[in-house]
Write a protein that holds these residues in place. Structure first.
Motif, mmCIF file in Angstrom:
data_model
loop_
_atom_site.group_PDB
_atom_site.id
_atom_site.type_symbol
_atom_site.label_atom_id
_atom_site.label_comp_id
_atom_site.label_asym_id
_atom_site.label_seq_id
_atom_site.Cartn_x
_atom_site.Cartn_y
_atom_site.Cartn_z
ATOM 1 N N ASN A 12 0.817 -1.216 0.000
ATOM 2 C CA ASN A 12 0.000 0.000 0.000
ATOM 3 C C ASN A 12 0.852 1.269 0.000
ATOM 4 O O ASN A 12 0.413 2.322 0.495
ATOM 5 C CB ASN A 12 -0.938 -0.012 1.209
ATOM 6 C CG ASN A 12 -2.058 -1.025 1.064
ATOM 7 O OD1 ASN A 12 -3.058 -0.766 0.408
ATOM 8 N ND2 ASN A 12 -1.882 -2.192 1.655
ATOM 9 N N GLN A 40 2.392 4.702 -0.818
ATOM 10 C CA GLN A 40 1.696 5.873 -1.350
ATOM 11 C C GLN A 40 2.645 6.733 -2.181
ATOM 12 O O GLN A 40 3.760 7.030 -1.757
ATOM 13 C CB GLN A 40 1.105 6.681 -0.191
ATOM 14 C CG GLN A 40 0.043 5.900 0.571
ATOM 15 C CD GLN A 40 -0.360 6.540 1.880
ATOM 16 O OE1 GLN A 40 0.330 7.412 2.408
ATOM 17 N NE2 GLN A 40 -1.490 6.114 2.428
ATOM 18 N N ASP A 63 -3.445 8.366 -3.317
ATOM 19 C CA ASP A 63 -3.246 7.126 -2.571
ATOM 20 C C ASP A 63 -3.589 7.262 -1.093
ATOM 21 O O ASP A 63 -3.587 6.265 -0.369
ATOM 22 C CB ASP A 63 -1.784 6.664 -2.697
ATOM 23 C CG ASP A 63 -1.380 6.389 -4.134
ATOM 24 O OD1 ASP A 63 -2.241 5.902 -4.893
ATOM 25 O OD2 ASP A 63 -0.215 6.659 -4.487
ATOM 26 N N VAL A 64 -3.840 8.475 -0.624
ATOM 27 C CA VAL A 64 -4.073 8.724 0.802
ATOM 28 C C VAL A 64 -5.571 8.699 1.090
ATOM 29 O O VAL A 64 -6.330 9.520 0.581
ATOM 30 C CB VAL A 64 -3.468 10.074 1.234
ATOM 31 C CG1 VAL A 64 -3.673 10.296 2.730
ATOM 32 C CG2 VAL A 64 -1.973 10.128 0.889
ATOM 33 N N THR A 120 3.212 5.335 5.486
ATOM 34 C CA THR A 120 1.859 5.571 4.967
ATOM 35 C C THR A 120 1.090 6.506 5.901
ATOM 36 O O THR A 120 1.416 6.644 7.083
ATOM 37 C CB THR A 120 1.089 4.260 4.793
ATOM 38 O OG1 THR A 120 1.049 3.568 6.052
ATOM 39 C CG2 THR A 120 1.739 3.382 3.745
ATOM 40 N N HIS A 174 -3.047 8.563 6.538
ATOM 41 C CA HIS A 174 -4.426 8.815 6.141
ATOM 42 C C HIS A 174 -4.842 10.189 6.649
ATOM 43 O O HIS A 174 -4.165 10.777 7.505
ATOM 44 C CB HIS A 174 -5.390 7.712 6.604
ATOM 45 C CG HIS A 174 -5.591 7.616 8.086
ATOM 46 N ND1 HIS A 174 -4.903 6.718 8.888
ATOM 47 C CD2 HIS A 174 -6.429 8.285 8.921
ATOM 48 C CE1 HIS A 174 -5.300 6.842 10.143
ATOM 49 N NE2 HIS A 174 -6.230 7.789 10.190
#
Length: 404
Positions: free
Chosen positions: A46, A48, A53-54, A102, A104
């Motif tokens: 995953n 990014q 991609d976030v 990564t 979010h």
């Protein structure tokens, strides 16, 4: 077993620095150990490369308890995509990998007042809030960010530092928790500009101390999530003890699942003042992992530790060696959520992503048995399925000993 560790209470920022320093040294010459390959597999998959991609999670500043709970559950479930391992169904944060961190975004919206939204960037290897900005209309725009002092932002985002760090620094002052503070946080963060970003005010300090509790700790700790719904005054030093012990309590969970020694839970209950036992008849007590990890317990997400995760994965492989047959457990294939016939086609497609599938059947215990032509395919499928959610249930994937 990992080495014994001294119990330390670390601040929000010092624990982050020590974890990054320790994990930043993990690259070594020679073949990559199998446990490391497995612990890094999800987060590497995953990786990014851009704002696209976030993942963005929206929460309205006028949210109800039910809406905030769903928002939090969605974020916990998202962490399964990058988890290094699972303990009692709860994800363990990914390791720090310099070229594969990564993130979010939590987006605070105002649907009632129609005010502007604010984006808050959460770093997933430790669930820290590291930056924020006013929401951009172009989803691909990576500009306009402000970040806490000392934090490193993704290369595809442009950002300016502020003078505050990401640590809690208001131990003697009262703060107000509860969903009502989400709008206060939104308004204060929207007040940062390029010109005033270095200014210090009591209002900024207050909001930047409350925001990590409301948006980071509520994902890590169930009791923080419970407190978030109560709009009452707290002293930060009164809500911090368990927060500052997130790493230590994660170690307790690792210790228990590796050793299966109930004394580990008994000692932790006394050390950290946790309720981890059920009283049976008379003076008999039973200590249970589910009262430490999971919706009924304290930990919803565990903090990665290299030694413990290595020991956990190696123990599980010793107890359950790789084979060509994968057993997917805890599927409600007879039941209220779906029938196996309805799920079989989708499972077949998912399994075929990893290699040739010889057969896919359900056993007498209503588990799904997937037979692959090569162990490597089964290995990759196990990483994908283990800890995932299918039909509303967290499933477990293990190699089947009966078909080796």
């Amino acid at each position: 077993m990992p080495p014994k560790r001294t119990k330390k209470i670390q601040s929000h920022s010092s624990n982050q620095g020590k974890q990054q320093e320790q994990q930043g040294k993990q690259e070594k010459k020679g073949p990559t150990p199998r446990w490391r390959q497995q612990s890094e597999a999800r987060v590497r998959k995953n990786k990014q490369h851009s704002m696209k991609d976030v993942k963005v999670f929206k929460i309205d500043v006028n949210a109800t308890q039910e809406q905030f709970d769903q928002f939090t559950e969605d974020r916990i479930n998202h962490m399964r995509n990058v988890a290094s391992a699972f303990v009692n169904g709860a994800p363990v944060t990914p390791p720090y990998i310099k070229d594969c961190v990564t993130y979010h975004i939590v987006r605070l919206t105002d649907t009632v007042g129609k005010g502007p939204s604010v984006d808050i960037l959460i770093q997933e290897y430790n669930l820290y809030m590291i930056g924020f900005r006013a929401t951009r209309t172009n989803a691909d725009d990576g500009g306009g960010w402000f970040h806490f002092a000392g934090e490193v932002m993704p290369k595809f985002m442009t950002s300016l530092p502020i003078t505050y760090s990401s640590s809690y620094s208001m131990g003697s002052l009262q703060i107000r928790l509860g969903f009502g503070v989400l709008d206060e946080i939104r308004i204060i963060l929207l007040g940062f500009t390029v010109q005033n970003r270095l200014d210090k005010t009591s209002e900024r300090l207050l909001s930047l101390s409350i925001a990590p509790y409301m948006l980071s700790e509520t994902v890590r700790l169930q009791n923080a999530r419970n407190d978030a719904g109560r709009y009452i005054l707290h002293k930060i030093r009164e809500v911090l003890p368990l927060v500052n012990q997130w790493a230590d309590i994660s170690h307790v969970a690792f210790d228990y699942v590796i050793s299966l020694n109930s004394k580990v839970l008994e000692r932790a209950a006394k050390t950290y003042n946790l309720r981890l036992c059920l009283e049976l008849e008379g003076p008999v007590f039973t200590y249970e992992l589910r009262l430490l990890v999971g919706p009924e317990g304290y930990l919803r997400v565990l903090l990665y530790d290299e030694d413990y995760v290595a020991s956990l994965i190696e123990k599980r492989e010793k107890d359950n060696p790789p084979s060509q047959t994968l057993e997917i457990r805890n599927l409600d294939i007879q039941g209220e959520s779906f029938k196996y016939s309805e799920l079989q086609e989708e499972l077949w497609k998912q399994c075929c992503r990893f290699g040739n599938v010889v057969s896919l059947d359900a056993d007498e215990d209503h588990n799904v048995i997937a037979q692959f032509s090569h162990p490597k395919a089964a290995d990759e499928a196990k990483i994908f399925f283990d800890g995932s959610i299918i039909g509303g249930r967290v499933v477990e994937a293990v190699f089947s000993p009966s078909r080796r």
